[in-house]
Design a protein around this motif. Structure first.
Motif, PDB file in Angstrom:
ATOM      1  N   ALA A 219      16.661 -21.738  29.685  1.00 54.66           N
ATOM      2  CA  ALA A 219      16.696 -22.864  30.647  1.00 54.66           C
ATOM      3  C   ALA A 219      17.001 -22.006  32.136  1.00 54.66           C
ATOM      4  CB  ALA A 219      17.516 -24.250  30.549  1.00 54.66           C
ATOM      5  N   GLN A 220      17.807 -21.325  31.995  1.00 54.14           N
ATOM      6  CA  GLN A 220      18.124 -20.657  33.310  1.00 54.14           C
ATOM      7  C   GLN A 220      17.066 -19.387  33.409  1.00 54.14           C
ATOM      8  OE1 GLN A 220      22.192 -19.449  32.542  1.00 54.14           O
ATOM      9  NE2 GLN A 220      22.883 -21.580  32.667  1.00 54.14           N
ATOM     10  N   GLY A 221      16.362 -19.103  32.668  1.00 49.78           N
ATOM     11  CA  GLY A 221      15.198 -18.220  32.832  1.00 49.78           C
ATOM     12  C   GLY A 221      15.276 -16.540  32.143  1.00 49.78           C
ATOM     13  N   GLN A 222      16.728 -16.727  31.425  1.00 48.81           N
ATOM     14  CA  GLN A 222      16.955 -15.215  30.681  1.00 48.81           C
ATOM     15  C   GLN A 222      16.089 -14.977  29.658  1.00 48.81           C
ATOM     16  OE1 GLN A 222      21.119 -14.710  29.655  1.00 48.81           O
ATOM     17  NE2 GLN A 222      21.725 -16.213  31.145  1.00 48.81           N
ATOM     18  N   SER A 223      15.698 -13.601  29.371  1.00 49.92           N
ATOM     19  CA  SER A 223      14.865 -13.175  28.398  1.00 49.92           C
ATOM     20  C   SER A 223      15.475 -13.508  27.034  1.00 49.92           C
ATOM     21  CB  SER A 223      14.637 -11.967  29.012  1.00 49.92           C
ATOM     22  OG  SER A 223      15.583 -11.013  28.620  1.00 49.92           O
ATOM     23  N   GLU A 224      14.530 -13.317  25.971  1.00 48.69           N
ATOM     24  CA  GLU A 224      15.321 -13.084  24.796  1.00 48.69           C
ATOM     25  C   GLU A 224      15.994 -11.866  24.553  1.00 48.69           C
ATOM     26  OE1 GLU A 224      14.895 -15.632  22.273  1.00 48.69           O
ATOM     27  OE2 GLU A 224      14.009 -16.659  24.157  1.00 48.69           O
ATOM     28  N   ALA A 225      15.581 -10.885  25.191  1.00 49.33           N
ATOM     29  CA  ALA A 225      16.374  -9.414  25.193  1.00 49.33           C
ATOM     30  C   ALA A 225      17.925  -9.667  25.587  1.00 49.33           C
ATOM     31  CB  ALA A 225      15.748  -8.529  25.819  1.00 49.33           C
ATOM     32  N   ASP A 226      17.826 -10.315  26.914  1.00 46.89           N
ATOM     33  CA  ASP A 226      19.091 -10.690  27.221  1.00 46.89           C
ATOM     34  C   ASP A 226      19.987 -11.605  26.469  1.00 46.89           C
ATOM     35  OD1 ASP A 226      18.597  -9.522  29.555  1.00 46.89           O
ATOM     36  OD2 ASP A 226      17.785 -11.164  30.672  1.00 46.89           O
ATOM     37  N   ILE A 227      19.444 -12.489  25.702  1.00 42.80           N
ATOM     38  CA  ILE A 227      20.180 -13.505  24.836  1.00 42.80           C
ATOM     39  C   ILE A 227      20.509 -12.539  23.526  1.00 42.80           C
ATOM     40  CG2 ILE A 227      19.888 -15.254  23.084  1.00 42.80           C
ATOM     41  CD1 ILE A 227      17.924 -16.607  25.400  1.00 42.80           C
ATOM     42  N   GLN A 228      19.820 -11.683  23.137  1.00 42.97           N
ATOM     43  CA  GLN A 228      19.997 -10.860  22.128  1.00 42.97           C
ATOM     44  C   GLN A 228      20.915  -9.882  22.278  1.00 42.97           C
ATOM     45  OE1 GLN A 228      18.833 -11.501  19.065  1.00 42.97           O
ATOM     46  NE2 GLN A 228      18.879  -9.402  18.022  1.00 42.97           N
ATOM     47  N   ARG A 229      21.146  -9.428  23.422  1.00 44.51           N
ATOM     48  CA  ARG A 229      22.178  -8.133  23.956  1.00 44.51           C
ATOM     49  C   ARG A 229      23.633  -9.057  23.861  1.00 44.51           C
ATOM     50  NH1 ARG A 229      18.207  -5.697  26.811  1.00 44.51           N
ATOM     51  NH2 ARG A 229      18.758  -7.444  28.710  1.00 44.51           N
ATOM     52  N   TRP A 230      23.520 -10.390  24.437  1.00 47.36           N
ATOM     53  CA  TRP A 230      24.700 -11.358  24.468  1.00 47.36           C
ATOM     54  C   TRP A 230      25.374 -11.748  23.012  1.00 47.36           C
ATOM     55  CZ3 TRP A 230      26.082 -15.895  22.683  1.00 47.36           C
ATOM     56  CH2 TRP A 230      27.605 -16.548  23.270  1.00 47.36           C
ATOM     57  N   ARG A 231      24.362 -11.964  22.122  1.00 48.70           N
ATOM     58  CA  ARG A 231      24.615 -12.268  20.834  1.00 48.70           C
ATOM     59  C   ARG A 231      25.174 -11.127  19.919  1.00 48.70           C
ATOM     60  NH1 ARG A 231      18.999 -15.552  18.830  1.00 48.70           N
ATOM     61  NH2 ARG A 231      19.729 -17.617  19.019  1.00 48.70           N
ATOM     62  N   ALA A 232      24.880 -10.049  20.246  1.00 43.59           N
ATOM     63  CA  ALA A 232      25.320  -8.805  19.679  1.00 43.59           C
ATOM     64  C   ALA A 232      26.789  -8.717  19.925  1.00 43.59           C
ATOM     65  CB  ALA A 232      24.458  -7.394  19.870  1.00 43.59           C
ATOM     66  N   THR A 233      27.240  -8.875  21.266  1.00 41.10           N
ATOM     67  CA  THR A 233      28.482  -8.778  21.621  1.00 41.10           C
ATOM     68  C   THR A 233      29.424  -9.894  20.941  1.00 41.10           C
ATOM     69  OG1 THR A 233      28.317 -10.039  23.605  1.00 41.10           O
ATOM     70  CG2 THR A 233      27.759  -7.959  24.052  1.00 41.10           C
ATOM     71  N   GLN A 234      29.032 -10.925  20.674  1.00 43.47           N
ATOM     72  CA  GLN A 234      29.658 -11.748  20.125  1.00 43.47           C
ATOM     73  C   GLN A 234      29.605 -11.811  18.499  1.00 43.47           C
ATOM     74  OE1 GLN A 234      31.088 -14.369  22.276  1.00 43.47           O
ATOM     75  NE2 GLN A 234      30.362 -12.846  23.373  1.00 43.47           N
ATOM     76  N   VAL A 235      28.724 -11.365  17.877  1.00 47.76           N
ATOM     77  CA  VAL A 235      28.620 -11.564  16.393  1.00 47.76           C
ATOM     78  C   VAL A 235      28.386 -10.126  15.632  1.00 47.76           C
ATOM     79  CG1 VAL A 235      28.547 -13.829  16.219  1.00 47.76           C
ATOM     80  CG2 VAL A 235      26.415 -12.540  16.217  1.00 47.76           C
ATOM     81  N   GLY A 236      27.960  -9.245  16.458  1.00 50.26           N
ATOM     82  CA  GLY A 236      27.434  -7.968  16.037  1.00 50.26           C
ATOM     83  C   GLY A 236      25.719  -7.928  15.747  1.00 50.26           C
ATOM     84  N   GLU A 237      25.355  -6.472  15.964  1.00 52.41           N
ATOM     85  CA  GLU A 237      23.907  -6.531  15.840  1.00 52.41           C
ATOM     86  C   GLU A 237      23.402  -6.908  14.614  1.00 52.41           C
ATOM     87  OE1 GLU A 237      22.010  -5.055  17.998  1.00 52.41           O
ATOM     88  OE2 GLU A 237      23.528  -4.167  19.396  1.00 52.41           O
ATOM     89  N   ALA A 238      23.711  -6.780  13.436  1.00 53.59           N
ATOM     90  CA  ALA A 238      23.034  -7.434  12.152  1.00 53.59           C
ATOM     91  C   ALA A 238      22.995  -8.770  12.187  1.00 53.59           C
ATOM     92  CB  ALA A 238      23.928  -6.883  10.954  1.00 53.59           C
ATOM     93  N   ALA A 239      24.026  -9.449  12.634  1.00 56.06           N
ATOM     94  CA  ALA A 239      24.171 -10.965  12.794  1.00 56.06           C
ATOM     95  C   ALA A 239      23.180 -11.391  13.924  1.00 56.06           C
ATOM     96  CB  ALA A 239      25.335 -11.675  12.950  1.00 56.06           C
ATOM     97  N   ALA A 240      23.202 -10.716  14.893  1.00 56.50           N
ATOM     98  CA  ALA A 240      22.318 -10.991  16.230  1.00 56.50           C
ATOM     99  C   ALA A 240      20.766 -11.151  15.611  1.00 56.50           C
ATOM    100  CB  ALA A 240      22.512 -10.152  17.281  1.00 56.50           C
ATOM    101  N   ASP A 241      20.440 -10.001  14.697  1.00 60.43           N
ATOM    102  CA  ASP A 241      18.983  -9.942  14.481  1.00 60.43           C
ATOM    103  C   ASP A 241      18.661 -11.086  13.581  1.00 60.43           C
ATOM    104  OD1 ASP A 241      18.825  -7.508  15.603  1.00 60.43           O
ATOM    105  OD2 ASP A 241      19.102  -6.213  14.061  1.00 60.43           O
ATOM    106  N   ARG A 242      19.689 -11.358  12.593  1.00 59.24           N
ATOM    107  CA  ARG A 242      19.256 -12.540  11.704  1.00 59.24           C
ATOM    108  C   ARG A 242      19.229 -13.904  12.639  1.00 59.24           C
ATOM    109  NH1 ARG A 242      23.185 -10.002   8.322  1.00 59.24           N
ATOM    110  NH2 ARG A 242      24.887 -11.328   9.145  1.00 59.24           N
ATOM    111  N   LEU A 243      20.075 -13.936  13.800  1.00 59.55           N
ATOM    112  CA  LEU A 243      19.734 -15.043  14.523  1.00 59.55           C
ATOM    113  C   LEU A 243      18.542 -15.207  15.106  1.00 59.55           C
ATOM    114  CD1 LEU A 243      23.415 -15.512  15.806  1.00 59.55           C
ATOM    115  CD2 LEU A 243      22.102 -17.119  14.424  1.00 59.55           C
ATOM    116  N   ALA A 244      18.079 -14.052  15.573  1.00 59.65           N
ATOM    117  CA  ALA A 244      16.771 -13.993  16.288  1.00 59.65           C
ATOM    118  C   ALA A 244      15.324 -14.235  15.039  1.00 59.65           C
ATOM    119  CB  ALA A 244      16.440 -12.474  16.821  1.00 59.65           C
ATOM    120  N   ALA A 245      15.673 -13.869  14.116  1.00 56.19           N
ATOM    121  CA  ALA A 245      14.626 -14.115  12.957  1.00 56.19           C
ATOM    122  C   ALA A 245      14.724 -15.578  12.748  1.00 56.19           C
ATOM    123  CB  ALA A 245      15.065 -13.572  11.656  1.00 56.19           C
TER     124      ALA A 245
END
Length: 303
Positions: A219-245
């Motif tokens: 809603a604030q205009g952040q890109s999916e890449a930005d969201i993915q990077r933030w998720r990776a800092t919270q739960v790790g790359e593998a879990a972030a990839d699963r959430l993106a899927a």
């Protein structure tokens, strides 16, 4: 916030227990893909736990079945069966893969046997007691299709999770307990769980927080890449990839829903159909777009 479809099994457990939803099992890693558009880029483990030299079936095998069967409606059951057979043949020696294929066909028969329970008025409702009746009815059917060892392998972890969830719901619904007493009893249940199951039980809350953050970020205009990077800092790359899927799966689901609602509005607007014919046409439309399990969730969109 409207919850993503993939969180509903964990948020609304009593409603969906009978529909065959499975909670995520521990250490579900990622290998095989599917030709379904909603599963592009997603993967699931086939279950390879080993107690001897021969891999035994476990709850991850059921997870593989559920993974492919979730595309029913986009693909025919024959196509899904061929995909599962090919996946199992790729993963296991011939004798083991044939046994896994046998289990899949028994699993399909078990799923078909569950369907009449959906319409049983004695099994409807959202109280812990009603949810327990649905669970017990589903479990009673299993012995007709699986051996005790197979039941424990395929459903044991999920059953323990469901029993724990119902115990927590009973505590929450107990009017004789004050809030402090409820929290104390919930803490006792936490102590009884093994670490993997406790982590799995806590995951829905974390997923809701991550989903809420992603919604706000978009809603604030952040890109999916930005969201993915933030998720990776919270739960790790593998879990972030699963959430993106899962995001991609949810987007595909919403697209299907919007297409269905448009066709539904057109049907409801037809003046050449009387009420019974209109209802029959609506059900035919639902059957052509969604599996019986998916149709359980349509009411939330049709209101």
């Amino acid at each position: 916030m409207p919850y993503p479809r993939y969180l509903l099994p964990l948020i609304a457990l009593p409603l969906l227990l009978l529909a065959g939803w499975a909670v995520s099992t521990p250490e579900a890693t990622a290998p095989a893909g599917s030709s379904s558009p909603t599963q592009t880029g997603t993967q699931v483990d086939a279950g390879t736990s080993t107690t001897t030299d021969v891999p035994r079936a476990d709850e991850r095998l059921k997870e593989l079945f559920d993974y492919y069967l979730s595309t029913e409606g986009e693909q025919t059951l024959d196509a899904i069966t061929r995909q599962i057979d090919a996946e199992l043949a790729k993963r296991f020696p011939s004798a083991i893969s044939q046994d896994r294929q046998r289990l899949f066909r028994q699993f399909l028969a078990y799923r078909r046997a569950l369907q009449p329970l959906d319409a049983d008025p004695n099994l409807q409702g959202s109280t812990p007691a009603q949810a327990r009746r649905r669970l017990d009815a589903a479990r009673a059917l299993r012995s007709q299709y699986f051996s005790p060892a197979e039941i424990d392998a395929l459903f044991g972890w999920e059953d323990r999770y469901d029993d724990d969830a119902l115990a927590r719901q009973q505590i929450a619904a107990d009017a004789s307990l004050n809030e402090q007493q409820k929290q104390a009893r919930l803490a006792e249940l936490d102590k009884q769980l093994d670490p993997a199951m406790l982590t799995a039980r806590q995951q829905p809350v974390q997923h809701l927080l991550l989903a809420d953050h992603a919604t706000q970020a978009r809603a604030q205009g952040q890109s999916e890449a930005d969201i993915q990077r933030w998720r990776a800092t919270q739960v790790g790359e593998a879990a972030a990839d699963r959430l993106a899927a899962l995001d991609r799966e949810e987007a595909a689901w919403q697209q299907r829903i919007q297409q269905y609602l448009g066709e539904r509005r057109a049907l409801l607007g037809r003046t050449d159909l009387d009420a019974p014919a209109r209802q029959q046409a609506l059900q035919t439309l639902r059957d052509s777009r969604f599996t019986s399990q998916e149709q359980l969730r349509l009411a939330a969109y049709e209101g």
